[in-house]
Design a protein around this motif. Structure first.
Motif, PDB file in Angstrom:
ATOM      1  N   SER A 140       3.484 -10.811  -8.600  1.00  0.00           N
ATOM      2  CA  SER A 140       4.164 -10.421  -7.375  1.00  0.00           C
ATOM      3  C   SER A 140       3.487 -11.088  -6.184  1.00  0.00           C
ATOM      4  O   SER A 140       2.279 -11.314  -6.167  1.00  0.00           O
ATOM      5  CB  SER A 140       4.114  -8.904  -7.217  1.00  0.00           C
ATOM      6  OG  SER A 140       4.638  -8.537  -5.975  1.00  0.00           O
TER       7      SER A 140
ATOM      8  N   LYS B 231       2.910  -9.796  -3.516  1.00  0.00           N
ATOM      9  CA  LYS B 231       2.058  -8.803  -2.845  1.00  0.00           C
ATOM     10  C   LYS B 231       0.578  -9.080  -3.084  1.00  0.00           C
ATOM     11  O   LYS B 231      -0.244  -8.873  -2.200  1.00  0.00           O
ATOM     12  CB  LYS B 231       2.397  -7.400  -3.335  1.00  0.00           C
ATOM     13  CG  LYS B 231       3.791  -6.973  -3.055  1.00  0.00           C
ATOM     14  CD  LYS B 231       3.899  -6.400  -1.701  1.00  0.00           C
ATOM     15  CE  LYS B 231       5.310  -5.884  -1.491  1.00  0.00           C
ATOM     16  NZ  LYS B 231       5.519  -5.471  -0.152  1.00  0.00           N
ATOM     17  N   PHE B 232       0.235  -9.565  -4.287  1.00  0.00           N
ATOM     18  CA  PHE B 232      -1.164  -9.873  -4.570  1.00  0.00           C
ATOM     19  C   PHE B 232      -1.677 -10.951  -3.624  1.00  0.00           C
ATOM     20  O   PHE B 232      -2.779 -10.868  -3.089  1.00  0.00           O
ATOM     21  CB  PHE B 232      -1.324 -10.334  -6.019  1.00  0.00           C
ATOM     22  CG  PHE B 232      -1.076  -9.266  -7.023  1.00  0.00           C
ATOM     23  CD1 PHE B 232      -1.946  -8.194  -7.151  1.00  0.00           C
ATOM     24  CD2 PHE B 232       0.032  -9.329  -7.844  1.00  0.00           C
ATOM     25  CE1 PHE B 232      -1.729  -7.198  -8.089  1.00  0.00           C
ATOM     26  CE2 PHE B 232       0.264  -8.344  -8.787  1.00  0.00           C
ATOM     27  CZ  PHE B 232      -0.612  -7.275  -8.905  1.00  0.00           C
TER      28      PHE B 232
ATOM     29  N   VAL C 251      -1.966  -9.624   0.062  1.00  0.00           N
ATOM     30  CA  VAL C 251      -3.164  -8.800   0.246  1.00  0.00           C
ATOM     31  C   VAL C 251      -4.404  -9.681   0.298  1.00  0.00           C
ATOM     32  O   VAL C 251      -5.302  -9.482   1.130  1.00  0.00           O
ATOM     33  CB  VAL C 251      -3.265  -7.741  -0.864  1.00  0.00           C
ATOM     34  CG1 VAL C 251      -4.619  -7.068  -0.868  1.00  0.00           C
ATOM     35  CG2 VAL C 251      -2.171  -6.706  -0.686  1.00  0.00           C
TER      36      VAL C 251
ATOM     37  N   TYR D 284       1.883  -5.063   9.305  1.00  0.00           N
ATOM     38  CA  TYR D 284       2.403  -3.722   9.034  1.00  0.00           C
ATOM     39  C   TYR D 284       3.923  -3.683   9.210  1.00  0.00           C
ATOM     40  O   TYR D 284       4.627  -3.087   8.405  1.00  0.00           O
ATOM     41  CB  TYR D 284       1.731  -2.705   9.956  1.00  0.00           C
ATOM     42  CG  TYR D 284       2.174  -1.296   9.710  1.00  0.00           C
ATOM     43  CD1 TYR D 284       1.766  -0.606   8.575  1.00  0.00           C
ATOM     44  CD2 TYR D 284       3.023  -0.655  10.598  1.00  0.00           C
ATOM     45  CE1 TYR D 284       2.185   0.688   8.337  1.00  0.00           C
ATOM     46  CE2 TYR D 284       3.448   0.629  10.376  1.00  0.00           C
ATOM     47  CZ  TYR D 284       3.028   1.301   9.246  1.00  0.00           C
ATOM     48  OH  TYR D 284       3.458   2.581   9.017  1.00  0.00           O
TER      49      TYR D 284
ATOM     50  N   LYS E 186       5.811  -5.159   6.470  1.00  0.00           N
ATOM     51  CA  LYS E 186       5.566  -4.357   5.267  1.00  0.00           C
ATOM     52  C   LYS E 186       4.775  -5.120   4.228  1.00  0.00           C
ATOM     53  O   LYS E 186       4.998  -4.962   3.015  1.00  0.00           O
ATOM     54  CB  LYS E 186       6.872  -3.850   4.694  1.00  0.00           C
ATOM     55  CG  LYS E 186       7.595  -2.910   5.650  1.00  0.00           C
ATOM     56  CD  LYS E 186       8.821  -2.345   5.041  1.00  0.00           C
ATOM     57  CE  LYS E 186       9.446  -1.415   6.079  1.00  0.00           C
ATOM     58  NZ  LYS E 186      10.698  -0.886   5.640  1.00  0.00           N
TER      59      LYS E 186
ATOM     60  N   LEU F 116       1.657  -4.592   3.893  1.00  0.00           N
ATOM     61  CA  LEU F 116       0.610  -3.685   3.469  1.00  0.00           C
ATOM     62  C   LEU F 116       1.136  -2.548   2.605  1.00  0.00           C
ATOM     63  O   LEU F 116       0.357  -1.810   2.015  1.00  0.00           O
ATOM     64  CB  LEU F 116      -0.101  -3.100   4.698  1.00  0.00           C
ATOM     65  CG  LEU F 116      -0.792  -4.124   5.592  1.00  0.00           C
ATOM     66  CD1 LEU F 116      -1.356  -3.427   6.814  1.00  0.00           C
ATOM     67  CD2 LEU F 116      -1.855  -4.852   4.851  1.00  0.00           C
ATOM     68  N   SER F 117       2.448  -2.400   2.519  1.00  0.00           N
ATOM     69  CA  SER F 117       3.002  -1.329   1.684  1.00  0.00           C
ATOM     70  C   SER F 117       3.118  -1.810   0.254  1.00  0.00           C
ATOM     71  O   SER F 117       3.572  -2.904  -0.012  1.00  0.00           O
ATOM     72  CB  SER F 117       4.366  -0.883   2.212  1.00  0.00           C
ATOM     73  OG  SER F 117       5.284  -1.949   2.092  1.00  0.00           O
ATOM     74  N   TRP F 118       2.669  -0.963  -0.657  1.00  0.00           N
ATOM     75  CA  TRP F 118       2.646  -1.325  -2.063  1.00  0.00           C
ATOM     76  C   TRP F 118       3.726  -0.530  -2.780  1.00  0.00           C
ATOM     77  O   TRP F 118       3.658   0.673  -2.900  1.00  0.00           O
ATOM     78  CB  TRP F 118       1.270  -1.010  -2.638  1.00  0.00           C
ATOM     79  CG  TRP F 118       0.990  -1.723  -3.888  1.00  0.00           C
ATOM     80  CD1 TRP F 118       1.187  -1.269  -5.157  1.00  0.00           C
ATOM     81  CD2 TRP F 118       0.476  -3.036  -4.014  1.00  0.00           C
ATOM     82  NE1 TRP F 118       0.815  -2.225  -6.053  1.00  0.00           N
ATOM     83  CE2 TRP F 118       0.376  -3.321  -5.369  1.00  0.00           C
ATOM     84  CE3 TRP F 118       0.093  -4.012  -3.095  1.00  0.00           C
ATOM     85  CZ2 TRP F 118      -0.095  -4.525  -5.861  1.00  0.00           C
ATOM     86  CZ3 TRP F 118      -0.376  -5.209  -3.579  1.00  0.00           C
ATOM     87  CH2 TRP F 118      -0.470  -5.449  -4.949  1.00  0.00           C
ATOM     88  N   ASP F 119       4.737  -1.229  -3.276  1.00  0.00           N
ATOM     89  CA  ASP F 119       5.868  -0.545  -3.939  1.00  0.00           C
ATOM     90  C   ASP F 119       5.640  -0.414  -5.404  1.00  0.00           C
ATOM     91  O   ASP F 119       5.224  -1.233  -6.104  1.00  0.00           O
ATOM     92  CB  ASP F 119       7.162  -1.313  -3.691  1.00  0.00           C
ATOM     93  CG  ASP F 119       7.529  -1.294  -2.205  1.00  0.00           C
ATOM     94  OD1 ASP F 119       8.169  -2.245  -1.781  1.00  0.00           O
ATOM     95  OD2 ASP F 119       7.186  -0.320  -1.516  1.00  0.00           O
TER      96      ASP F 119
END
Length: 120
Positions: A59, A61-62, A65, A112, A115, A117-120
């Motif tokens: 993902s 997201k990794f 981050v 922020y 999004k 920082l939001s982890w789904d």
């Protein structure tokens, strides 16, 4: 032609030849155990037969981050010398550091709102 240019060229070429020679020597003189099948098998955290394939997609997201951590962690590099020299820098240094922290805070707000920082 300058003697410095000739000397630097000779040094550069000799270093290149030495590096190529060292790589060739390690290739031909080093151990070459292609028959050892156990050595070439996959070993992952104590599991000798992993489940699944290695071609999975991670993902994004990794990566977000990780990049966010690097961006906000690098601020320590700039804040530590400032904290050491705060007395010498005076009010001008204090104002500049508040501007720097404000920019970092704006980046945090941007992350922020996106999004990241939001982890789904």
């Amino acid at each position: 032609m300058s003697t410095h240019l000739i000397l630097s060229s000779v040094i550069f070429v000799s270093i290149a030849f030495i590096l190529v020679g060292v790589f060739l020597l390690t290739k031909y003189l080093g151990p070459n155990n292609t028959q050892d099948k156990l050595k070439n098998t996959v070993y992952e955290s104590g599991v000798s037969n992993p489940v699944g394939t290695t071609n999975i997609r991670f993902s994004i997201k990794f990566y977000l981050v990780a990049i966010g951590f690097l961006l906000f962690d690098v601020e320590i590099i700039f804040m530590f010398p400032w904290a050491v020299n705060i007395v010498d820098l005076g009010y001008a240094g204090l104002v500049k550091m508040f501007i720097f922290i404000g920019l970092l805070f704006a980046g945090l707000i941007y992350m922020y709102k996106k999004k990241a920082l939001s982890w789904d």
